[in-house]
Design an enzyme around this catalytic site. Sequence first.
Site, mmCIF file in Angstrom:
data_model
loop_
_atom_site.group_PDB
_atom_site.id
_atom_site.type_symbol
_atom_site.label_atom_id
_atom_site.label_comp_id
_atom_site.label_asym_id
_atom_site.label_seq_id
_atom_site.Cartn_x
_atom_site.Cartn_y
_atom_site.Cartn_z
ATOM 1 N N CYS A 34 0.835 -1.202 0.000
ATOM 2 C CA CYS A 34 0.000 0.000 0.000
ATOM 3 C C CYS A 34 0.866 1.246 0.000
ATOM 4 O O CYS A 34 2.061 1.203 0.304
ATOM 5 C CB CYS A 34 -0.884 0.052 1.250
ATOM 6 S SG CYS A 34 -1.932 -1.395 1.505
ATOM 7 N N ASP A 438 19.488 38.190 -12.224
ATOM 8 C CA ASP A 438 18.190 38.504 -12.832
ATOM 9 C C ASP A 438 17.630 39.791 -12.237
ATOM 10 O O ASP A 438 17.606 39.974 -11.007
ATOM 11 C CB ASP A 438 17.236 37.337 -12.575
ATOM 12 C CG ASP A 438 15.873 37.561 -13.192
ATOM 13 O OD1 ASP A 438 15.713 37.228 -14.368
ATOM 14 O OD2 ASP A 438 14.986 38.081 -12.477
#
Length: 488
Positions: A34, A438
């Site tokens: 599971c 940037d």
Amino acid sequence: MHLDREHCVRAVQSKDARFDGWFFTAVLTTRIYCRPSCPVVPPKPENMTFYPSAAACQQAGFRACKRCRPDTSPGSPEWNQRADLVARAMRLIADGVVDREGVPGLAARLGYSPRQVERQLLAELGAGPLALARAQRAQTARLLIETTALPMAEIAFAAGFSSIRAFNDTVREVFALSPSELRDRRPRSANHAPGALTLRLPFRAPLNPDNLFGHLAATAVPGVEEWRDGTYRRTLRLPYGHGIAALAPKPDHIACRLTLSDLRDLPVAISRCRRMLDLDADPVAVDDQLRTDPFLAPLVDKAPGRRVPRTVDEAEFAVRAVLGQQVSTAAARTHAARLVTAHGTPVDDPEGGLTHLFPSPEALAEVPPDSLAMPRTRRTTFTTLVGQLADGTLHLGVESDWAEARARLLALPGFGPWTVDVIAMRALGDPDAFLPTDLGIRRAAQELGLPGTPAALTARAAAWRPWRAYAVQYLWATDSHPINFLPV
């Protein structure tokens, strides 16, 4: 990957969905495996054992739980944040390389011998490349059984099985049901329209779709991408043909509709869509780390779960990064659209709007340099890049070594740190890529009170590692982010 038994038991007992895909719980008494968040009553701890992959569970003789369907878990974030041999191999296996080229092809792409690759995967995942690819084929088969009305024989070969017998045996072994029984259990409301596959792509919560879909929509190249009715659509160049993906954010999943010219491309198309949307990330780990900085914490608390918008084609993104150097987003889209119209591969879009695949490096290498409407220096950058991509001198792919790819890109004319790092962040998938030069990052940093110079900001960002690419998304999300600024 290390499995701490105490932590695994606690995750299972609390049904913590954050750990789905990190590990799988095998129950010794029922022989079922599971996901940690399985809704059934947890087994006794002494009856639990833990495996790092579904393939390892299957190889040990466990079958998938019919309730929690562990094969639909998000992928492990390990393969996104690491660049070692195992992570690169897992990315290639997800991209279908073992099915197309076998284990020798996988090893050749990685630069190791098949025995070395096998040994490393067994040591960390408890399963070799063939078992891992088999688990992926089983998942693809289940998807096709449940979402299409195709005959089982067609599904078997589309999923990558070499024979119908292997397909039947694998489905029975993994799901404890025959293919026909699996089809009988599918929801009555399932969509089985011919030509299109409707899927749900899971992710780890939280997920903030704003920057993710907003950036993809804002930079979309006409003919290749579009934003329509709350859905991002784009064409895909795939190993056996082409496709069109339509992706829309939902509260607990990404709605995905795929139209493929060859169904054998289904697992590759899913893998590339997941990678583009960064769906296998662990947002809790990322956000917890970034919250340790008091200047970033308010941004994270305001909109947790930001992802890094990536790409479905690394070479395409590198070309587009060059086209966007020192021009606006609108100008970059115009340049790209002209190349697409002139040199892209035409495709049919039943819904209209999309017309071409982005041109391949081989097609772009044939473009006369004089026909490129850009400055001479950037023209040289463009022709050098596509020439090396076309002849194989430079290879950008999911298996790329990030440090080596960076070095090769930096050696190209016209490639500065910004261009290299944005390719590393969005094409190669490096979660620690950072853009201190940037303009948008610097403005956001100054507004927040962070250092404004690249050197000082880089020093401050050392505390954000290894998640600096996610810090970029939070900084870009501030109001001052000029999306049209693309430096070199």
